[in-house]
Design a protein around this motif. Structure first.
Motif, PDB file in Angstrom:
ATOM      1  N   VAL A  54       0.829  -1.197   0.000  1.00 30.45           N
ATOM      2  CA  VAL A  54       0.000   0.000   0.000  1.00 30.45           C
ATOM      3  C   VAL A  54       0.871   1.258   0.000  1.00 30.45           C
ATOM      4  N   LYS A  55       1.953   1.238   0.790  1.00 32.74           N
ATOM      5  CA  LYS A  55       2.853   2.398   0.841  1.00 32.74           C
ATOM      6  C   LYS A  55       3.513   2.627  -0.513  1.00 32.74           C
ATOM      7  N   LYS A  56       3.817   1.566  -1.244  1.00 30.01           N
ATOM      8  CA  LYS A  56       4.388   1.700  -2.582  1.00 30.01           C
ATOM      9  C   LYS A  56       3.384   2.366  -3.523  1.00 30.01           C
ATOM     10  N   LEU A  57       2.135   1.919  -3.468  1.00 34.44           N
ATOM     11  CA  LEU A  57       1.094   2.484  -4.320  1.00 34.44           C
ATOM     12  C   LEU A  57       0.780   3.929  -3.924  1.00 34.44           C
ATOM     13  N   GLU A  58       0.875   4.213  -2.634  1.00 27.59           N
ATOM     14  CA  GLU A  58       0.667   5.583  -2.169  1.00 27.59           C
ATOM     15  C   GLU A  58       1.770   6.504  -2.705  1.00 27.59           C
ATOM     16  N   LYS A  59       2.979   5.970  -2.794  1.00 25.08           N
ATOM     17  CA  LYS A  59       4.123   6.755  -3.260  1.00 25.08           C
ATOM     18  C   LYS A  59       3.923   7.291  -4.672  1.00 25.08           C
ATOM     19  N   ILE A  60       3.249   6.520  -5.537  1.00 34.33           N
ATOM     20  CA  ILE A  60       3.051   6.959  -6.922  1.00 34.33           C
ATOM     21  C   ILE A  60       1.629   7.513  -7.143  1.00 34.33           C
TER      22      ILE A  60
END
Length: 214
Positions: A54-60
């Motif tokens: 989720v944090k990866k998807l939030e980053k982009i």
């Protein structure tokens, strides 16, 4: 409608991960802002694993925190998935190494999206009591501008159905997967031969004629 442009290799790799696509699909299926724990429970996973992705998807920018709430002393974060158009774009030279990586990651993303859509359709066909599925395959004749407008119009028509309406008890969840591509003719044997001769390591017909003149 909002647009999100993914233009770096890192962004494409984050988006093309099969597990992250499942997570995005589950957020969309919820039809409302949801916590990591809610999504983890739906996927049968531990929250820590889902949180990492989720944090990866939030980053982009494909997931955004829209609200928080304290529950039993713990702050729960509610995420909402990006609802606009996602465009993949890379501006490097056509034959650069980065361009090849970009194409490879894009193909991986498309294959995964096709596969997940196919699995959902087949699961419904095999186990659904009241099966409802629609398939269409059409050839369109139009200019590039007309096709781009058509795709935008289709997307806009779907907007009212992308949010769950809690007041409608008869609402069910459907998955719409669309692609639109330009027809490309397969090269003939003579064209393949010419391309092979013109590539490094081969000798074009012009090069052969020049050699004779020397």
């Amino acid at each position: 409608m909002q647009q999100k442009v993914l233009s770096t290799i890192e962004e494409i790799k984050i988006y093309s991960d099969p597990y992250r696509i499942q997570i995005l699909n589950m957020f969309n299926k919820q039809g409302r802002p949801s916590t990591v724990k809610e999504i983890a429970d739906k996927l049968g996973e531990v929250p820590a694993k889902v949180h990492y992705h989720v944090k990866k998807l939030e980053k982009i920018g494909l997931l955004t925190i829209v609200s928080t709430r304290e529950i039993n002393g713990i702050v729960a974060k509610y995420y909402e998935p990006f609802q606009g158009e996602i465009h993949l774009r890379h501006e490097d030279e056509d034959h650069s190494p980065l361009k090849q990586v970009f194409r490879s990651e894009t193909l991986k993303l498309l294959n995964e999206m096709y596969e997940q859509s196919r699995q959902m359709f087949m699961k419904q066909a095999e186990h659904g009591e009241n099966m409802f599925g629609q398939i269409s395959d059409m050839t369109l004749y139009a200019s590039r501008e007309e096709v781009e407008k058509l795709f935008k119009d289709i997307t806009k028509m779907c907007e009212p159905y992308t949010k769950r309406n809690e007041q409608k008890e008869d609402q069910e969840v459907f998955q719409l997967f669309t692609t639109m591509s330009q027809h490309v003719d397969e090269p003939t044997e003579s064209q393949k031969s010419k391309v092979s001769q013109d590539q490094p390591g081969g000798q074009s017909s012009k090069a052969k004629n020049d050699a004779k003149e020397i």
